[in-house]
Write an enzyme that holds these catalytic residues in place. Sequence first.
Site, short mmCIF file in Angstrom:
data_model
loop_
_atom_site.label_atom_id
_atom_site.label_comp_id
_atom_site.label_asym_id
_atom_site.label_seq_id
_atom_site.Cartn_x
_atom_site.Cartn_y
_atom_site.Cartn_z
N LEU A 134 -47.45 -26.74 61.47
CA LEU A 134 -46.99 -25.49 62.29
C LEU A 134 -46.60 -26.37 63.82
CD1 LEU A 134 -49.12 -25.16 65.16
CD2 LEU A 134 -50.70 -24.48 63.78
N LEU A 144 -45.80 -38.54 60.46
CA LEU A 144 -45.08 -38.60 61.20
C LEU A 144 -43.21 -38.77 61.04
CD1 LEU A 144 -47.04 -41.97 62.18
CD2 LEU A 144 -47.50 -39.94 63.50
N ALA A 195 -41.92 -36.31 59.71
CA ALA A 195 -41.11 -35.08 59.90
C ALA A 195 -40.84 -34.73 60.99
CB ALA A 195 -42.18 -33.57 59.13
N PHE A 211 -37.80 -36.80 61.81
CA PHE A 211 -36.27 -35.68 61.61
C PHE A 211 -36.28 -35.56 62.56
CE2 PHE A 211 -34.48 -37.20 57.65
CZ PHE A 211 -35.95 -39.13 57.81
N CYS A 252 -46.14 -32.84 70.88
CA CYS A 252 -46.25 -34.48 69.75
C CYS A 252 -45.15 -35.12 69.17
CB CYS A 252 -46.47 -33.69 68.47
SG CYS A 252 -48.51 -33.00 68.34
P1 NAD Z 1 -55.70 -29.96 72.11
O1 NAD Z 1 -55.81 -30.92 73.07
O2 NAD Z 1 -55.02 -28.68 72.03
O3 NAD Z 1 -57.47 -29.89 71.45
C1 NAD Z 1 -57.76 -31.06 71.40
C2 NAD Z 1 -59.57 -30.29 71.61
O4 NAD Z 1 -60.09 -31.67 70.48
C3 NAD Z 1 -59.72 -30.24 72.88
O5 NAD Z 1 -60.19 -29.33 72.80
C4 NAD Z 1 -60.67 -31.81 72.82
O6 NAD Z 1 -61.65 -30.94 73.94
C5 NAD Z 1 -60.94 -31.31 71.38
N1 NAD Z 1 -62.17 -32.80 71.16
C6 NAD Z 1 -62.27 -34.53 71.52
N2 NAD Z 1 -62.76 -34.74 71.15
C7 NAD Z 1 -63.98 -34.22 69.97
C8 NAD Z 1 -64.71 -34.12 70.07
N3 NAD Z 1 -65.61 -35.89 69.99
N4 NAD Z 1 -65.78 -33.68 69.66
C9 NAD Z 1 -65.69 -32.36 70.01
N5 NAD Z 1 -64.28 -31.57 69.90
C10 NAD Z 1 -63.01 -32.93 70.51
O7 NAD Z 1 -55.18 -31.06 70.51
P2 NAD Z 1 -54.09 -30.13 69.94
O8 NAD Z 1 -52.82 -30.01 70.06
O9 NAD Z 1 -54.93 -29.12 69.49
O10 NAD Z 1 -53.82 -31.20 68.63
C11 NAD Z 1 -54.42 -31.47 67.72
C12 NAD Z 1 -54.11 -32.60 66.78
O11 NAD Z 1 -53.30 -31.26 65.87
C13 NAD Z 1 -53.06 -33.52 66.97
O12 NAD Z 1 -53.82 -34.98 66.56
C14 NAD Z 1 -52.04 -33.35 67.31
O13 NAD Z 1 -50.41 -34.04 66.73
C15 NAD Z 1 -51.68 -32.77 66.04
N6 NAD Z 1 -50.69 -31.55 65.66
C16 NAD Z 1 -50.65 -30.81 67.21
C17 NAD Z 1 -49.84 -29.52 66.83
C18 NAD Z 1 -49.84 -28.83 68.43
O14 NAD Z 1 -48.32 -28.08 67.59
N7 NAD Z 1 -50.15 -28.95 68.65
C19 NAD Z 1 -49.16 -29.06 65.72
C20 NAD Z 1 -49.46 -29.69 64.01
C21 NAD Z 1 -50.28 -30.93 64.91
C1 UGA Z 2 -43.30 -29.75 66.04
C2 UGA Z 2 -42.95 -29.61 64.52
O1 UGA Z 2 -41.69 -28.00 64.65
C3 UGA Z 2 -44.07 -28.85 64.03
O2 UGA Z 2 -43.52 -29.01 62.58
C4 UGA Z 2 -44.84 -29.81 63.63
O3 UGA Z 2 -46.10 -29.45 63.23
C5 UGA Z 2 -45.12 -29.97 65.96
O4 UGA Z 2 -44.34 -30.23 66.21
C6 UGA Z 2 -46.65 -31.09 65.70
O5 UGA Z 2 -46.38 -31.84 65.28
O6 UGA Z 2 -46.94 -30.83 66.52
P1 UGA Z 2 -44.04 -27.60 68.20
O7 UGA Z 2 -43.56 -29.01 68.83
O8 UGA Z 2 -44.62 -27.01 68.07
O9 UGA Z 2 -43.40 -27.87 67.03
O10 UGA Z 2 -42.34 -26.77 68.01
P2 UGA Z 2 -40.65 -27.28 68.64
O11 UGA Z 2 -40.52 -25.83 67.36
O12 UGA Z 2 -40.38 -28.41 67.12
O13 UGA Z 2 -40.47 -27.53 69.51
C7 UGA Z 2 -40.02 -28.63 69.61
C8 UGA Z 2 -39.69 -29.18 71.03
O14 UGA Z 2 -38.03 -29.11 70.30
C9 UGA Z 2 -38.98 -28.01 71.84
O15 UGA Z 2 -39.37 -28.41 73.86
C10 UGA Z 2 -37.78 -26.93 71.25
O16 UGA Z 2 -37.35 -26.39 72.54
C11 UGA Z 2 -36.95 -28.17 71.44
N1 UGA Z 2 -36.01 -28.16 69.65
C12 UGA Z 2 -36.34 -27.03 69.19
C13 UGA Z 2 -34.60 -27.89 70.40
O17 UGA Z 2 -34.47 -28.84 72.22
N2 UGA Z 2 -33.65 -27.75 69.77
C14 UGA Z 2 -33.86 -27.08 68.67
O18 UGA Z 2 -32.73 -26.74 67.37
C15 UGA Z 2 -35.48 -26.81 68.12
#
Ligand code: NAD
Ligand code: UGA
Length: 467
Positions: free
Chosen positions: A164, A223, A225, A228, A278
Amino acid sequence: MQIKSICCIGAGYVGGPTMAVIAKKCPEIQVTVVDINQTRIDAWNDNNLNNLPVFEPGLADIVNEVRGKNLHFSIEVDKAIEKADMIFISVNTPTKTYGKGKGMAADLKYIELCARQIAKVAKSDKIVVEKSTLPVRTAEAIKSILDNTSNGVEFQILSNPEFLAEGTAIQDLLNPDRVLIGGDTSTIEGKQAIEVLVEVYKNWVPKEKILTTKVWSSELSKLTANAFLAQRVSSINAMSEICEKTGADVQEVSKAIGMDSRIGSKFLNASVGFGGSCFQKDILNLVYIAKSYGLNEVADYWEQVIIMNEHQKDRFSDNIVSTLYNTVSGKKIAFLGWAFKKNTNDTRESAAIKVADNLLNEQAFVAVYDPKVKTKQIYQDLDYLGSRSLEENKKYLEVFENPYDAMKDTHGIAILTEWDEFKEYDWEKIYHKMKKPAFLFDGRGIMNKKKMEKIGFVYYKIGLGDS
Ligand code: NAD
Ligand code: UGA
């Protein structure tokens, strides 16, 4: 085996929305999201849906629909683990800030703590699902901890990375391009565990969009995706600088290349630099993995994506300084946007932070307006960089509730986030309240140059050269 109870450890940007959608689409499954952060859990349980800790379009409606029925938020981690048939680990995996791999490798301490807690508490067999983004082969470490510390309980480890994007999380979850599930395809139990998770997703995702792979392929695909996607942004940002020098327009270049079906049109918007929790973290992790296998050319190749991104942020602030007659000391510059992209309140690694830091180093006054980011968060972001004290940051950077107040009496305005509302402002009114010449630096390419120049602005758009 049919899943009746799911526990998700980590109530963050991924855990919260992902579990809300699973709960909505699988009413027969009880979903409990747990976290050690009491404040966060309280916010998820807040009756006022505006106080949810994550802002995502559509999220509040779903939470409102299922919370208290089959979606629960709690700090009782052990209880939820014990009850669950399937446990998602969705905790943060930040870049290490200490020891070996500092500044590059993923810090897996939170993941390990979860594995140890599951091992300690579990009394019945469980499927453990890696939802967090992890280095390839982490499942091996999780399995080793679980198998060696628990009391005869059987665990299956799956990798189910989340793709997402913030700002569109709910749409991405409801209608994903694909769902990826990696597991131990060499054993019957491994294959069965994969099928159990497939059945959960089949409640709303078409079967042909659910991919099942070896666990290592799944971990590495996540990683890959992100690498890229970030690479595309750095590539178009590199072209934006050439456009500015040569008189080309990067938006025209993006359109021209994006119509080639082999290239595709998405992720070609030049910007002030990508942010988000990320991209940088995952590429640094990839670079670290490559280096640890002695693959230095591979590591250098991917590192360049980050180097380009840093350059893009720095050159945006450098341009502000040089355009404002080589000094911004004592000048007021308004920032429209602080979030790393529109439709989110997340600011992690936002380009705005670095640009503000650079301008504050030049003794500018910065006036920030963002429709969703809280004042406290903005100061925390700056404080984290450690460039100056909180008192100094408060003295030189002010956060406004009203965009027009933020832009009043400024020498320049910088657009850092592409919030739609910025385009709808009364730009005539803004122009008249600014110091002249009134400079507008559009780091997101969202404004119309001709219209802005007609009003009187000296307008700079990222990637648009003088014709
Ligand atoms: P986040 O920091 O928003 O949330 C993580 C939560 O985990 C925190 O609230 C923290 O308090 C909790 N936590 C940590 N250790 C804990 C424990 N031992 N027990 C219970 N809770 C605990 O992080 P996020 O953005 O949700 O990202 C989580 C993972 O998903 C990361 O690996 C990230 O790379 C991946 N990811 C994030 C996104 C994104 O859009 N943010 C998208 C895809 C994947
Ligand atoms: C990104 C990936 O799109 C998700 O698929 C992935 O799950 C996520 O990281 C993750 O692993 O956390 P996100 O970081 O939420 O999602 O948002 P993006 O839409 O990818 O944008 C990332 C950054 O790139 C933003 O700062 C955005 O403004 C910038 N961006 C994006 C550009 O500058 N130009 C573009 O054309 C697209």
